[in-house]
Structure formats: C-alpha cells, structure tokens
Design a protein around this motif. Sequence first.
Motif, mmCIF file in Angstrom:
data_model
loop_
_atom_site.group_PDB
_atom_site.id
_atom_site.type_symbol
_atom_site.label_atom_id
_atom_site.label_comp_id
_atom_site.label_asym_id
_atom_site.label_seq_id
_atom_site.Cartn_x
_atom_site.Cartn_y
_atom_site.Cartn_z
ATOM 1 N N GLU A 103 0.827 -1.201 0.000
ATOM 2 C CA GLU A 103 0.000 0.000 0.000
ATOM 3 C C GLU A 103 0.864 1.255 0.000
ATOM 4 O OE1 GLU A 103 -2.859 0.082 3.089
ATOM 5 O OE2 GLU A 103 -3.830 -1.800 2.516
ATOM 6 N N ASN A 104 0.378 2.264 -0.683
ATOM 7 C CA ASN A 104 1.048 3.568 -0.725
ATOM 8 C C ASN A 104 0.167 4.590 -0.017
ATOM 9 O OD1 ASN A 104 2.380 5.921 -1.307
ATOM 10 N ND2 ASN A 104 1.976 5.875 -3.517
ATOM 11 N N PRO A 105 0.563 5.082 1.172
ATOM 12 C CA PRO A 105 -0.265 6.056 1.891
ATOM 13 C C PRO A 105 -0.043 7.495 1.451
ATOM 14 C CG PRO A 105 1.625 5.472 3.224
ATOM 15 C CD PRO A 105 1.746 4.669 1.949
ATOM 16 N N THR A 106 0.812 7.707 0.469
ATOM 17 C CA THR A 106 1.120 9.071 0.033
ATOM 18 C C THR A 106 0.331 9.425 -1.223
ATOM 19 O OG1 THR A 106 2.961 8.523 -1.449
ATOM 20 C CG2 THR A 106 3.448 8.686 0.904
ATOM 21 N N GLY A 107 0.364 10.692 -1.558
ATOM 22 C CA GLY A 107 -0.349 11.171 -2.736
ATOM 23 C C GLY A 107 0.489 11.180 -3.995
ATOM 24 N N HIS A 108 1.608 10.470 -4.013
ATOM 25 C CA HIS A 108 2.484 10.434 -5.180
ATOM 26 C C HIS A 108 2.770 8.983 -5.561
ATOM 27 C CE1 HIS A 108 3.243 14.725 -4.548
ATOM 28 N NE2 HIS A 108 3.448 14.437 -3.267
ATOM 29 N N ALA A 109 2.889 8.726 -6.861
ATOM 30 C CA ALA A 109 3.286 7.402 -7.322
ATOM 31 C C ALA A 109 4.712 7.102 -6.868
ATOM 32 C CB ALA A 109 3.184 7.317 -8.848
ATOM 33 N N VAL A 110 4.950 5.861 -6.462
ATOM 34 C CA VAL A 110 6.251 5.474 -5.910
ATOM 35 C C VAL A 110 6.746 4.235 -6.646
ATOM 36 C CG1 VAL A 110 7.475 4.682 -3.860
ATOM 37 C CG2 VAL A 110 5.696 6.426 -3.645
ATOM 38 N N ASP A 111 7.990 4.292 -7.132
ATOM 39 C CA ASP A 111 8.633 3.142 -7.775
ATOM 40 C C ASP A 111 9.421 2.355 -6.736
ATOM 41 O OD1 ASP A 111 7.671 3.847 -10.306
ATOM 42 O OD2 ASP A 111 9.353 5.203 -10.640
ATOM 43 N N LEU A 112 9.248 1.047 -6.744
ATOM 44 C CA LEU A 112 9.932 0.163 -5.803
ATOM 45 C C LEU A 112 11.036 -0.599 -6.513
ATOM 46 C CD1 LEU A 112 6.859 -1.367 -3.926
ATOM 47 C CD2 LEU A 112 8.324 0.482 -3.144
#
Length: 420
Positions: A103-112
């Motif tokens: 899950e991503n709790p932030t408002g930005h797309a995140v690359d893992l």
Amino acid sequence: AVSMEITLVNPLDMAVTFSVEKVGHGLIGDDTFQLAAGETGAYELLYSPLIAGEEPGSITFSNDKVGEVWYELTLQALPAEPVVLEPLRCAVGGQVAQEVVLENPTGHAVDLAATVSNKRNFSVVPLNPTLPPYGQTAVQIVYLPSSVGVNEVGQVTLHAPALGSWEYHVSGIGEQPSIMPSVESTACVGHSESSSFGFRNPFPDMLRVIITMEGPEEFSLLCKERHSVGAFQTFMVPFSFTPKMMTEVPARVYIHADDASNMCWTFPLRGLAEAPPHNETFRVHVRARELTTQVIEVPLVGLGVINAAEPFVHEVVADPAVQSLVARSLVVTPLETRIVRTDQSIPFQLEFHPLRPFTTTVSLVISRRSGGRWRFQIHLAADEPHVDDVISIQAPMSQTSSVSFSLVNQFPAAADFKAY
C-alpha cells in the motif's frame, strides 16, 4: 503507529484556541486545539513514520493571549519486523507464486526496487513495481525449486526512498516431479505443424534425460531420445502435429532422468484441429453512434461423423489496441446453439453500435466440445457520425452573446467531455 497525550492548561477566564505546529516526519495531529475557560485538556499526537531512523522533532502550541508552549521531541522509528510468509511446495521443474499486497499512503506514485537474496530459487514479478497514489499493488513472489526435500530459503526486500522497505522471509520445498502444464498445438486438417516446449533442468548439475512420447500417430517427436541438459539450462523439445479430422487429439511426452533418482516429468499435449481459413471476410459498416444488425452464416467444414447434437462455444478475438472498443460496440449472438448436421452452417447475429469512428478486423472463433476449431474474419468499419446539430449564434458588435445546448451521456456512470 503510536500515540501520546500532551496536557495543556488554559489559565484565562475565556476560551482560547492554540495553533499547533509540528516538526518531524510521521507526526499527525490537529492543527488547532481549543480549551474552554480554565479548562485542562489533552492533545493527542500520533507518530506514524514510514522510514526507519532517528531524528529530532518538536511541537509548538501558540496563542496570542496565553503565549507559546514548546516541546522538544526525539523521534525514533524502528525497522518493521520482517514478514514470514507461508512455506511453499512445488514439484521440481515447475514453479509456484505467492502474492503480497503493498500500500502507498502518500499522494504520489512510488517506484519500488526489489532485492532477492536467493536468486536461484526466488524471483519477484514485476521486478520493479509501481505503487499508485493512495493505492495498492499486488506483487508475485515466485518459487522455483532446485532440489527435492530440502528447505530452500531467501529474503525478498522491496524498497523505496520515500516509503522505506518491506522485507519478506520466504521458504519452499521441492517435491518429486509430476504432471506439468499442458502444451497446446494447432494445425489445419491434413497439414503438419511443428511446435515445441521448454524443459528446464532445475538442478545445479548436468542432467541426462530420456525423452519418449505416448499417443496417436498424429503426433511425432522431432528429436533424439537421449539428451544432456546443462545446469539450470532449458532444452526445447520439438514435435509435430498432423490432424486427420476435426477433433481434439491428446498425447503425452515423458522426460525421464537417466540416473538412479528415477524422476519423470510428464507433459500433456493437446492437438487442436482447425479448419482451413475461410475465403470470405464478412463486412459490417455503419456510422458512429448508429446501430446496425446483420446476420451471417458461417459454414463448419470438415465436421465428420456426428452421433449426437453437440454444443459449441464462440469468442471474438480482436487486436489489443482496439479490444475495449470492440467489446463495447459489437455483440455476437448465435441463433443456433448445437451442431447437429455434418453440412451445418451456424447463423450469428451481429449488432454493431460504435460510439466513435474506427476500423479493424476481428476473428470469430468457434470451438466444439469434442475438438475442432473454425476461424472467420469480420471487418468492422465505423465512419464519422452525422453532424448532431447546427448552432447559430449572433451578437452585436463589441458585445458578447451565448447559447446553450444539451449533451447526452450514454453510459450509466459519469463521463468527461472535452470541447475543442
């Protein structure tokens, strides 16, 4: 996440409102705090860090009449405990996957970025997943055993600078080989088609194998019986399929380990006979936002002997680039549902209702239960729609005028319109 309460006192005989300023990653709380006259209250501060580490922080309560109350904070985020996944079991030579959801709790797309300690036995699909803003992404952890009866372990870490790391401890045990996923081959009646499938040596040593086939004469192996396959290498097993009639033909390929282990991998083969390409292309032509209905007759050649009425299934195969357009605009309905005669043609009703112009060719594929496949081409053409209306607008010089008109949304949900 953890929470704490900070006690504040209002010494005045009137209600006051404090402005709250928080400094530090992961601090969550209201931006204002109200106290009645002479009231003592507790402000709740939540600490929910995303990244492990230690940093200084502070919280300040300010009011013009009461003044300022300031607290220094020491923020310490401990690394999350690794997640121990359920042990996996899989026949050696195959693979099995376990899904984890991030899950991503932030408002930005995140690359893992994924790191795997034991790349021989474990992998991650996709290797570099992306988490959408405030969204979830499912990641597959794949296990490929390289031994039998041995517990193989590894550590999978998914990391992003903005979110920290997810760490998973994985394990799996390889079992004796068994039946592998089936291999499908398609050929026209009376014609031979060559196909192949891959056999991967799952072991860290060279494996000598004996390859045999069991099945009717429609199938034949196109390789020698004995082979040596290098460690973790893949050997392509070629075979041919020559159907004699419109039916499904089964067979099996056995790959035996030529050693004392007596291991055997079984690969089921499915031979699907297909009729020769139909020489006519059906055509459906209409303007966008209009409906046309058409009935076509598709002949099922080469049916052979029919002992009883037999059901069939159909599907429309379209280019992926226009697949969603075709699915929304074309409805194909069989007007007969069973095959009863050797010279039968099946009528299909085509309802074509495109919402915007496009042109493509799709395949109508018909398959009967006992085997046999027919393929027919349908050309779809949606022209530009008629002009919806003529809007007249007039205005005196140096003045502004306006008109209004209605738009119709044909979908059951809200739709965005673009004016240009």
